[in-house]
Design a protein around this motif. Structure first.
Motif, PDB file in Angstrom:
ATOM      1  N   SER A   1       0.816  -1.147  -0.070  1.00 55.31           N
ATOM      2  CA  SER A   1       0.056  -0.024  -0.194  1.00 55.31           C
ATOM      3  C   SER A   1       0.873   1.342   0.152  1.00 55.31           C
TER       4      SER A   1
ATOM      5  N   ILE B   1      -5.430  -0.082   2.154  1.00 51.65           N
ATOM      6  CA  ILE B   1      -5.017  -1.423   1.500  1.00 51.65           C
ATOM      7  C   ILE B   1      -6.241  -1.522   0.476  1.00 51.65           C
TER       8      ILE B   1
ATOM      9  N   ASP C   1      -3.520  -4.678  -3.553  1.00 51.88           N
ATOM     10  CA  ASP C   1      -2.512  -5.243  -2.499  1.00 51.88           C
ATOM     11  C   ASP C   1      -2.501  -6.624  -2.099  1.00 51.88           C
TER      12      ASP C   1
END
Length: 127
Positions: free
Chosen positions: A73, A82, A86
């Protein structure tokens, strides 16, 4: 002041215990479902194995996985968010896991959450 931090620590312990209990239940249910699905192979898991697997999932999630997600992130210039991308990056080393995650995301979120989708510089708004 000591009472406040002591109460907060107790609250955190209760929350952690609740999370661990919920995770143990979920892992146990997954194991039962897998046992039923693989009935002809006659493979079962002991209670101790389910406890150990639960601990593995908890430790992996709260240490390694959490750190990787935060690093991905930050690398993407997002300080505190996030995203699905990710999570997909964490899974990229295991091709079957990554493919399964891609299918899950496609079915549940559509194309908007793919590694090839980049939000506009206006925060997703067009204009």
């Amino acid at each position: 002041m000591a009472d406040v931090s002591e109460n907060q620590a107790t609250s955190n312990n209760v929350e952690t215990d609740n999370i661990r209990s919920a995770l143990h239940y979920a892992v146990g249910q997954i194991c039962l479902a897998e046992e039923e699905e693989e009935e002809e192979e006659d493979v079962t898991m002991t209670s101790e194995a389910i406890h150990a697997l639960t601990e593995l999932v908890y430790q992996y999630t709260t240490t390694s996985l959490a750190n990787d997600l935060q690093c991905f992130s930050k690398h993407a210039n997002r300080r505190r968010t996030i995203t699905v991308d990710d999570v997909k990056l964490v899974a990229r080393k295991d091709k079957r896991l990554h493919a399964s995650l891609e299918r899950f995301c496609e079915e549940n979120f559509g194309n908007e959450n793919s590694l090839h989708h980049h939000p506009t510089s206006t925060g997703g708004r067009r204009g």
